[in-house]
Design a protein around this motif. Structure first.
Motif, PDB file in Angstrom:
ATOM      1  N   THR A 100       0.819  -1.217   0.000  1.00 42.67           N
ATOM      2  CA  THR A 100       0.000   0.000   0.000  1.00 42.67           C
ATOM      3  C   THR A 100       0.857   1.273   0.000  1.00 42.67           C
ATOM      4  O   THR A 100       0.307   2.375   0.114  1.00 42.67           O
ATOM      5  CB  THR A 100      -0.953   0.009   1.214  1.00 42.67           C
ATOM      6  OG1 THR A 100      -0.204  -0.189   2.424  1.00 42.67           O
ATOM      7  CG2 THR A 100      -1.992  -1.093   1.076  1.00 42.67           C
ATOM      8  N   ARG A 101       2.177   1.116  -0.151  1.00 43.05           N
ATOM      9  CA  ARG A 101       3.060   2.292  -0.300  1.00 43.05           C
ATOM     10  C   ARG A 101       3.105   2.776  -1.741  1.00 43.05           C
ATOM     11  O   ARG A 101       3.597   3.866  -2.029  1.00 43.05           O
ATOM     12  CB  ARG A 101       4.511   1.978   0.121  1.00 43.05           C
ATOM     13  CG  ARG A 101       4.768   1.536   1.558  1.00 43.05           C
ATOM     14  CD  ARG A 101       4.174   2.456   2.589  1.00 43.05           C
ATOM     15  NE  ARG A 101       2.848   1.984   2.973  1.00 43.05           N
ATOM     16  CZ  ARG A 101       1.930   2.732   3.560  1.00 43.05           C
ATOM     17  NH1 ARG A 101       2.168   4.007   3.812  1.00 43.05           N
ATOM     18  NH2 ARG A 101       0.753   2.236   3.884  1.00 43.05           N
ATOM     19  N   LEU A 102       2.649   1.953  -2.679  1.00 43.71           N
ATOM     20  CA  LEU A 102       2.794   2.253  -4.104  1.00 43.71           C
ATOM     21  C   LEU A 102       2.049   3.531  -4.472  1.00 43.71           C
ATOM     22  O   LEU A 102       0.852   3.660  -4.221  1.00 43.71           O
ATOM     23  CB  LEU A 102       2.270   1.079  -4.934  1.00 43.71           C
ATOM     24  CG  LEU A 102       2.673   1.051  -6.408  1.00 43.71           C
ATOM     25  CD1 LEU A 102       4.152   0.764  -6.546  1.00 43.71           C
ATOM     26  CD2 LEU A 102       1.866  -0.013  -7.155  1.00 43.71           C
ATOM     27  N   GLY A 103       2.781   4.500  -5.058  1.00 47.41           N
ATOM     28  CA  GLY A 103       2.182   5.765  -5.453  1.00 47.41           C
ATOM     29  C   GLY A 103       2.010   5.874  -6.955  1.00 47.41           C
ATOM     30  O   GLY A 103       2.129   4.880  -7.695  1.00 47.41           O
ATOM     31  N   ASN A 104       1.755   7.085  -7.433  1.00 45.37           N
ATOM     32  CA  ASN A 104       1.547   7.328  -8.853  1.00 45.37           C
ATOM     33  C   ASN A 104       2.832   7.098  -9.652  1.00 45.37           C
ATOM     34  O   ASN A 104       3.928   7.435  -9.194  1.00 45.37           O
ATOM     35  CB  ASN A 104       1.065   8.764  -9.072  1.00 45.37           C
ATOM     36  CG  ASN A 104      -0.323   8.990  -8.502  1.00 45.37           C
ATOM     37  OD1 ASN A 104      -1.199   8.133  -8.632  1.00 45.37           O
ATOM     38  ND2 ASN A 104      -0.525  10.128  -7.848  1.00 45.37           N
ATOM     39  N   ASN A 105       2.668   6.556 -10.849  1.00 48.73           N
ATOM     40  CA  ASN A 105       3.778   6.275 -11.763  1.00 48.73           C
ATOM     41  C   ASN A 105       4.882   5.473 -11.077  1.00 48.73           C
ATOM     42  O   ASN A 105       6.070   5.733 -11.244  1.00 48.73           O
ATOM     43  CB  ASN A 105       4.369   7.572 -12.330  1.00 48.73           C
ATOM     44  CG  ASN A 105       5.330   7.289 -13.481  1.00 48.73           C
ATOM     45  OD1 ASN A 105       5.063   6.441 -14.330  1.00 48.73           O
ATOM     46  ND2 ASN A 105       6.466   7.972 -13.498  1.00 48.73           N
ATOM     47  N   SER A 106       4.496   4.493 -10.299  1.00 52.56           N
ATOM     48  CA  SER A 106       5.463   3.623  -9.624  1.00 52.56           C
ATOM     49  C   SER A 106       5.182   2.172  -9.972  1.00 52.56           C
ATOM     50  O   SER A 106       4.059   1.817 -10.345  1.00 52.56           O
ATOM     51  CB  SER A 106       5.408   3.820  -8.113  1.00 52.56           C
ATOM     52  OG  SER A 106       5.935   5.064  -7.740  1.00 52.56           O
ATOM     53  N   ARG A 107       6.192   1.365  -9.852  1.00 54.78           N
ATOM     54  CA  ARG A 107       6.032  -0.071 -10.008  1.00 54.78           C
ATOM     55  C   ARG A 107       6.851  -0.765  -8.932  1.00 54.78           C
ATOM     56  O   ARG A 107       7.827  -0.205  -8.430  1.00 54.78           O
ATOM     57  CB  ARG A 107       6.448  -0.528 -11.406  1.00 54.78           C
ATOM     58  CG  ARG A 107       7.898  -0.300 -11.739  1.00 54.78           C
ATOM     59  CD  ARG A 107       8.248  -0.799 -13.120  1.00 54.78           C
ATOM     60  NE  ARG A 107       7.578  -0.047 -14.166  1.00 54.78           N
ATOM     61  CZ  ARG A 107       7.765  -0.268 -15.464  1.00 54.78           C
ATOM     62  NH1 ARG A 107       8.582  -1.229 -15.864  1.00 54.78           N
ATOM     63  NH2 ARG A 107       7.145   0.461 -16.363  1.00 54.78           N
ATOM     64  N   ALA A 108       6.435  -1.974  -8.588  1.00 59.08           N
ATOM     65  CA  ALA A 108       7.117  -2.704  -7.524  1.00 59.08           C
ATOM     66  C   ALA A 108       7.366  -4.145  -7.943  1.00 59.08           C
ATOM     67  O   ALA A 108       6.539  -4.755  -8.627  1.00 59.08           O
ATOM     68  CB  ALA A 108       6.290  -2.668  -6.244  1.00 59.08           C
ATOM     69  N   VAL A 109       8.509  -4.667  -7.534  1.00 61.01           N
ATOM     70  CA  VAL A 109       8.832  -6.080  -7.728  1.00 61.01           C
ATOM     71  C   VAL A 109       9.115  -6.668  -6.355  1.00 61.01           C
ATOM     72  O   VAL A 109       9.924  -6.120  -5.586  1.00 61.01           O
ATOM     73  CB  VAL A 109      10.044  -6.282  -8.647  1.00 61.01           C
ATOM     74  CG1 VAL A 109      10.356  -7.770  -8.793  1.00 61.01           C
ATOM     75  CG2 VAL A 109       9.785  -5.663 -10.025  1.00 61.01           C
TER      76      VAL A 109
END
Length: 334
Positions: free
Chosen positions: A252-261
């Motif tokens: 739930t830390r993911l913000g705008n224009n971000s991606r996570a692996v």
């Protein structure tokens, strides 16, 4: 009825290429001979393969593919050779050429970084197409390194403005309190694999400059709480050691224009007894959520020493027997 014996000859470009093919102390050729069941010898720059017809044909195809790898300045090792044998044996030899042509990025020494297995290629493609990707698999499958390579590529192409790397500082046989220094000194050993990958991909000078500017952040997972990470490429490593609460907090830390692996190996969980892995729970809870993808790598995608693949296979067989009750649990004392 005995199988037909035959021999085939391959002309090699040069002595240097021949030496690379044979490897140190002929270990590459010895490995091919053992795996396929042929005899290989060389006279000047001509290679001779002899044995049963089917095996000779297989070895010939494998060697031609290995020569292509050498011409592309790819490193040969027994893991790479073993995978080439698997692909040729299963009729997927064209995949070797496909893997050679796809370059993720170039490291600071000018070496192209490529996927080495079809599983790795699926993983990289998933990262390209999704905002959140879970890479789950055993040690040595390149989960972290490839995620880092994709992060560096995204940063250099200005798709994101920073890279955030994190992992849980879970104690695995050694107490944090026993380590010298302040908190940063204590958690640095847990973050070392991330530092090493960045050094290789960007070079120490570039890496240090970006760290000083805050463009690259390497921190324990606990430091992520309460933040929103915009315009970032975020990697959570060793995610099998997150609790359920930590995993939910991170996602739930993911913000705008971000991606996570998120990477992890569910066979190496170091959480204290009674705590469930946030990675295992996420795989169950999020499997139908659109916009994210789970990629499962296997022992076939191991790109470290060939022995690593065999160790993983052996442990897998042992765990299966233990579950069935046909193998004594060696972790329990009498």
């Amino acid at each position: 009825m005995s199988n037909i014996m035959t021999e085939r000859f391959i002309d090699i470009d040069s002595i240097e290429v021949l030496m690379t093919l044979f490897g140190n102390f002929d270990q590459n050729v010895n490995f091919i001979e053992d795996e396929i069941g042929v005899h290989i010898s060389a006279r000047e720059t001509q290679l001779r393969i002899s044995g049963e017809e089917a095996n000779v044909k297989l070895a010939e195809s494998v060697i031609y593919k290995l020569l292509d790898l050498i011409r592309n300045k790819e490193t040969l090792n027994m893991s790479r050779i073993g995978y080439a044998i698997q692909l040729v044996r299963s009729g997927h030899e064209d995949a070797i050429n496909e893997l050679m042509t796809d370059i993720i990025c170039v490291n600071h020494k000018g070496k192209p970084i490529r996927c080495k297995t079809l599983g790795q290629k699926r993983y990289v493609n998933a990262i390209s197409k999704n905002d959140i990707v879970f890479g789950i698999g055993p040690a040595g499958t390149g989960k972290t390194y490839l995620a880092m390579a994709m992060a560096v590529t995204a940063f250099k192409s200005k798709q994101v403005s920073r890279i955030v790397l994190t992992r849980p500082a879970v104690e695995a046989g050694e107490k944090l309190g026993f380590l010298p220094g302040d908190l940063q000194n204590k958690v640095d050993p847990y973050l070392r694999p991330l530092y090493d990958a960045l050094y290789d991909l960007m070079g120490p000078d570039t890496y240090l400059k970006l760290i000083e500017r805050g463009v690259i952040e390497v921190a324990p997972l606990a430091y992520m709480r309460g933040r929103t990470l915009d315009d970032s490429f975020i990697i959570l490593d060793e995610a099998q050691n997150t609790t359920s609460e930590q995993m939910k907090m991170f996602l739930t830390r993911l913000g705008n224009n971000s991606r996570a692996v998120i990477t992890g190996d569910i066979t190496q969980i170091d959480l204290s007894h009674g705590k469930s892995s946030g990675l295992i729970e996420a795989a169950k809870a999020l499997k139908d959520v659109k916009g994210l993808e789970f990629v499962y790598l296997t022992h076939k995608d191991v790109v470290r020493h060939q022995l690593v693949m065999r160790i993983i296979e052996a442990y897998g067989e042992y765990e299966k027997k233990k579950e069935k009750g046909t193998e004594k649990d060696l972790t329990k004392r009498d």
